[in-house]
Write a protein that holds these residues in place. Structure first.
Motif, short mmCIF file in Angstrom:
data_model
loop_
_atom_site.label_atom_id
_atom_site.label_comp_id
_atom_site.label_asym_id
_atom_site.label_seq_id
_atom_site.Cartn_x
_atom_site.Cartn_y
_atom_site.Cartn_z
N UNK A 65 0.85 -1.19 0.00
CA UNK A 65 0.00 0.00 0.00
C UNK A 65 0.89 1.23 0.00
N UNK A 66 0.56 2.18 -0.86
CA UNK A 66 1.34 3.41 -0.95
C UNK A 66 1.18 4.22 0.33
N UNK A 67 2.30 4.60 0.90
CA UNK A 67 2.33 5.31 2.18
C UNK A 67 2.03 6.81 1.98
N UNK A 68 1.28 7.38 2.93
CA UNK A 68 1.12 8.83 3.00
C UNK A 68 0.03 9.42 2.14
N UNK A 69 -0.69 8.59 1.37
CA UNK A 69 -1.76 9.10 0.52
C UNK A 69 -3.02 8.27 0.68
N UNK A 70 -4.12 8.80 0.17
CA UNK A 70 -5.36 8.04 0.08
C UNK A 70 -6.06 8.45 -1.20
N UNK A 71 -6.88 7.56 -1.73
CA UNK A 71 -7.66 7.85 -2.93
C UNK A 71 -9.11 7.49 -2.65
N UNK A 72 -9.97 7.92 -3.54
CA UNK A 72 -11.38 7.53 -3.44
C UNK A 72 -11.48 6.00 -3.41
N UNK A 73 -12.46 5.50 -2.67
CA UNK A 73 -12.73 4.07 -2.63
C UNK A 73 -13.25 3.64 -4.01
N UNK A 112 1.70 -3.39 7.98
CA UNK A 112 0.48 -2.93 8.63
C UNK A 112 -0.67 -3.85 8.22
N UNK A 113 -1.12 -4.70 9.13
CA UNK A 113 -2.23 -5.61 8.88
C UNK A 113 -2.03 -6.43 7.61
N UNK A 114 -0.87 -7.02 7.44
CA UNK A 114 -0.61 -7.89 6.30
C UNK A 114 -0.26 -7.16 5.02
N UNK A 115 -0.20 -5.84 5.06
CA UNK A 115 0.19 -5.05 3.89
C UNK A 115 1.50 -4.34 4.21
N UNK A 116 2.31 -4.19 3.19
CA UNK A 116 3.56 -3.45 3.36
C UNK A 116 3.31 -2.00 2.96
N UNK A 117 3.54 -1.08 3.89
CA UNK A 117 3.43 0.35 3.57
C UNK A 117 4.71 0.75 2.88
N UNK A 118 4.58 1.29 1.67
CA UNK A 118 5.75 1.51 0.82
C UNK A 118 5.73 2.88 0.15
#
Length: 196
Positions: A65-73, A112-118
Motif C-alpha cells: 500500500x502506498x504510504x502517505x496518501x489516500x484515494x477515493x474508494x 500494517x495488517x498484512x500489507x507493506x506500507x511503501x
C-alpha cells in the motif's frame, strides 16, 4: 542496451546496492556497534493493482500500500457540477496505467495488517504517490502520531488544489470520511436498521 533492459539493470543495481547498505547497517552484536535499522528495499517487481493505493506483487503475491496518501474508494464518486464521476475507478485506472508492464522499486517503511506500507518509484515516476497527489488523483493523508505527514505530498496537494486538478475540480468527500460513512451504512443495513 535497449531502454527496458537499461531500466531493469538500473533498478536491479539499486536493489543490490540497497541490500548491501542494509547489510552494512545491521547491528553487529560481537563488536557492540549500533547503527539504525534502514527501511527494506524490495527487488524490482511487477504488480497487479487492487485499488487506487494497493497492489500485489505478481510473483510473491505480497500486498503493498502506498504510504502517505489516500484515494477515493472503488465505488466512491465525485461531482463536477451536477455530473457524477467515478473518482475511485479513476484512481485505480491511473495506478494501473502507471504500473502496467513496468518494473517498480519499492521501499517498505513498515508492515500494517498484512500489507507493506511503501514508497515506490518506476522509470516514469520517481515517486508514484507524489505524482498521484500532484495530478489530483490522490490526497495526502493527514499526519498522525504513528504516521508523520510527508511534506512533499502536502506541497503537491496544495499545487493541485490551486490548479483545480483532478479531484480538486469537483465536489468530493475525503476518502477516510467517505469510508467511515459507508461502513456505518453497511453495518446498519446488515443489522436491518433504516439509514437516512
Amino acid at each position: 542496451m535497449s531502454p527496458p533492459k537499461l531500466v531493469v539493470a538500473a533498478l536491479t543495481g539499486l536493489a543490490v546496492l540497497s541490500g548491501r547498505a542494509s547489510f552494512a547497517q545491521t547491528p553487529n552484536a560481537a563488536s557492540g556497534i549500533y547503527s539504525p535499522k534502514a527501511a527494506v528495499q524490495s527487488p524490482p517487481l511487477r504488480v497487479e493493482v487492487i485499488d487506487g493505493t494497493r497492489f500485489r506483487d505478481i510473483e510473491t503475491h505480497a500486498v503493498y500500500r502506498l504510504y502517505g496518501i489516500d484515494t477515493c474508494a472503488p465505488d466512491q464518486t465525485a461531482h463536477l457540477g451536477r455530473q457524477p464521476w467515478p473518482c475511485g475507478t479513476m484512481a485505480t485506472a491511473w495506478l494501473v496505467t502507471a504500473t502496467l508492464n513496468v518494473w517498480l522499486a519499492c521501499r517498505t517503511l513498515r508492515d500494517d495488517d498484512g500489507e507493506r506500507l511503501v514508497r515506490c518509484a518506476s522509470a516514469g515516476h520517481p515517486d508514484i504517490a507524489a505524482d498521484m497527489v500532484r495530478e489530483g488523483i490522490a490526497v495526502a493523508r493527514p499526519p498522525s502520531p504513528d504516521d508523520p505527514g510527508i511534506r512533499v505530498y502536502a506541497l503537491a496537494e496544495q499545487d493541485a488544489r490551486k490548479a483545480y486538478r483532478g479531484l480538486w475540480s469537483s465536489t468530493f468527500q475525503m476518502p477516510w470520511d467517505w469510508r467511515a460513512g459507508s461502513d456505518g451504512k453497511r453495518r446498519a443495513a446488515a443489522s436491518g436498521e433504516a439509514t437516512p
